[in-house]
Design an enzyme around this catalytic site. Structure first.
Site, PDB file in Angstrom:
ATOM      1  CG  HIS A 124      -2.210  -0.736   0.990  1.00 42.26           C
ATOM      2  ND1 HIS A 124      -2.332  -2.084   1.248  1.00 42.26           N
ATOM      3  CD2 HIS A 124      -3.422  -0.341   0.513  1.00 42.26           C
ATOM      4  CE1 HIS A 124      -3.564  -2.477   0.954  1.00 42.26           C
ATOM      5  NE2 HIS A 124      -4.241  -1.441   0.504  1.00 42.26           N
ATOM      6  CG  ASP A 125       2.538   4.988   1.018  1.00 40.20           C
ATOM      7  OD1 ASP A 125       3.593   4.996   0.349  1.00 40.20           O
ATOM      8  OD2 ASP A 125       1.899   6.014   1.283  1.00 40.20           O
TER       9      ASP A 125
END
Length: 584
Positions: A471-472
């Site tokens: 996701h990040d």
């Protein structure tokens, strides 16, 4: 399946993967375990009255906390934009959804153009994968300009590791695929702004065109999943063929026959449709995942066609390579205009619901401005609650639009959101229903290879660590992933303890209490991470447990959630009575 208007919002209408009407034995087994309907009992009539009272109050509290009548309105008024519903302002302050909302007509035009060109290609009998390849690469260039070269570079390196290296050493290939694959996320995060002119001065002209979407790395994460899927499917298929050759060789030696044919000949002799049976067109999803492709089908052209397949390029849903290749050759029975039309109507309903909320409940702007001064605990909780619903909708709508695009194109990918966010009482089941195609991907390629339920803790840690990094690249998300696993442990343990008592009359009531605790935990965690932040959560908790009105709200909320859990259970029982069962 014949369409029943009464089942417009049913799971079966949403995705045929959730419908067991074609498997009579399985359907009857599910129905046999279902409990009789409780909808007409006095208990559930009382719950219905509670819903009629509480749900409108929830909307009113959210509107009072965010509309023009709220004293804090002046703080976030400037964040709002001009709307189209009865002259009201619209809360278009969420950057992620704003990109989709502002470009909705452009996306609609892209879908129309794609389908026109697709029909032309059918007229000229252009091979499906060739059309997907040409259109996909062209779209990639238009979307990201010369930055598409960076994506093609990563795609090509992964192809080399998965095919050429795996022939020499499977373990080395697997290590390289996972290390480089995850490494691309870090490389892109750190070096995405490096210009071509900095690499080689002669390439400076390539820095002048960045396409429609300059941030080429934003959607690369979905490309990574497809890169890994192709290569891991290839390695598994190659292993299966090697095993079949070895088995044939052993049988030949024991019967004094000639030695087995080489792998290449074995792969070529493997029929595309086992035994030539036309029933191959009706393989279910699980069978399609292990569809016996020819080894020659795992070529670079098919790889690029799959990776750049335009309807699913930007955000999914995610299909495995085997499933994609199967559907390019055989149109599933689920592909028909009636189902696609109904799916489009449901998509339209979701878009209008989102527009209504954004025009009448400005909770995203309130959260950004932290404008909840003097609001009651009920109002603050509704700010967070509707924020979570908006997060759910802002992901659901693009995913369903892209799936609708694929359905129009004759490809049926998995549905990403099969449960309303408010129809969840279990943390484990919530993650199975949220981004379902991604959940299926991590189970197939990470959880099962690590032992599945035999190593549940290790597998869950690996899954949520990958999910967080995917996701990040942030430490807080990695910590979030580990905390999710920690929060799952009580539910796993308590579920095992109480399962033997599932036939007792009190079982569902105890489960409802556990559901209340789960919902509070999930809501507070997500409110902290995505909506209210530290200040908002501390303010909410302080008011709930340090004021009389706040504590009264907490008790009322628990009672409402308990009733909600009872209704959620009965909704699932209703599905079971129709022969539908999903583990969420």
């Amino acid at each position: 399946m014949k369409y029943n208007p009464l089942l417009f919002f049913s799971l079966e209408t949403l995705d045929t993967r959730l419908d067991n009407s074609t498997d009579l034995e399985k359907k009857l087994a599910i129905q046999a375990k279902a409990n009789p309907s409780r909808w007409n009992t006095l208990e559930f009539k009382f719950y219905g009255v509670c819903f009629l009272i509480v749900v409108p109050l929830m909307f009113k509290a959210a509107m009072d906390a965010s509309n023009e009548t709220n004293p804090n309105y002046w703080i976030y008024k400037g964040i709002l934009s001009d709307g189209w519903i009865f002259g009201r302002k619209v809360d278009n302050s969420d950057s992620q959804y704003r990109f989709f909302r502002d470009n909705f007509l452009l996306l609609g035009g892209m879908i129309l153009l794609h389908q026109i060109l697709r029909r032309i290609s059918l007229f000229f009998k252009v091979r499906r994968t060739l059309f997907d390849l040409v259109y996909g690469v062209s779209f990639l260039f238009i979307a990201h300009g010369f930055n598409f070269i960076r994506i093609i570079f990563h795609v090509s390196v992964m192809y080399f590791f998965g095919t050429f290296v795996s022939y020499k050493n499977k373990k080395v290939a697997l290590i390289l695929l996972w290390v480089y694959g995850i490494g691309t996320l870090f490389l892109n995060d750190r070096y995405r702004q490096v210009r071509f002119g900095q690499i080689l001065n002669a390439l400076s002209f390539m820095d002048s065109f960045h396409g429609i979407i300059e941030r080429w790395d934003v959607f690369f994460n979905f490309t990574l999943l497809k890169m890994l899927s192709f290569n891991l499917d290839f390695i598994k298929r190659n292993d299966d063929l090697l095993d079949s050759v070895k088995n044939s060789s052993n049988k030949a030696k024991t019967s004094n026959e000639e030695e087995s044919i080489p792998l290449r000949e074995a792969s070529e002799s493997q029929p595309v449709t086992p035994n030539g049976s036309p029933s191959i067109k009706y393989l279910n999803e699980r069978q399609r995942l292990d569809y016996p492709l020819e080894i020659s089908d795992y070529n670079y052209g098919n790889y690029l066609s799959y990776v750049t397949y335009t309807p699913l390029l930007i955000a999914g849903p995610i299909m495995t390579f085997n499933d994609y290749m199967y559907q390019t050759r055989f149109t599933l029975p689920s592909i028909n205009w009636k189902r696609t039309f109904v799916y489009g109507l449901r998509l339209g309903f979701c878009i209008l619901t989102m527009e209504f909320i954004l025009h009448y409940i400005y909770v995203v702007a309130v959260s950004k401005a932290k404008a909840w001064y003097n609001d009651t605990p009920f109002q603050i909780s509704m700010i967070g609650f509707f924020n979570l619903n908006i997060i759910w909708l802002k992901l659901l709508i693009p995913w369903r639009l892209f799936r609708f695009w694929a359905l129009c194109d004759g490809i049926d990918p998995p549905e990403n959101m099969i449960r309303c966010m408010d129809n969840n009482f279990s943390a484990m089941q919530f993650w199975r229903a949220w981004h379902r195609s991604y959940n299926k991907w991590v189970i197939r390629y990470i959880y099962v290879p690590l032992g599945g339920s035999k190593n549940r803790i290790l597998g869950s840690l690996a899954v949520f660590s990958f999910v967080a990094i995917w996701h990040d690249i942030e430490l807080r998300l990695l910590i979030w992933g580990w905390l999710v696993v920690l929060f799952l442990l009580p539910e796993i343990v308590l579920t095992q303890l109480f399962v033997p008592y599932r036939k007792e009359w009190w079982y569902r009531h105890v489960c409802a209490l556990g559901g209340v605790a789960n919902i509070w935990m999930m809501m507070l965690a997500n409110l902290f991470g995505f909506c209210l932040g530290k200040d908002g959560i501390l303010n909410l908790l302080h008011d709930m447990f340090h004021t009389v009105n706040g504590f009264g709200f907490f008790i009322s909320a628990c009672a409402s959630l308990w009733i909600g859990c009872q209704v959620m259970y009965e909704l699932r029982e209703s599905e079971a009575r129709r022969g539908v069962y999903v583990k969420c």
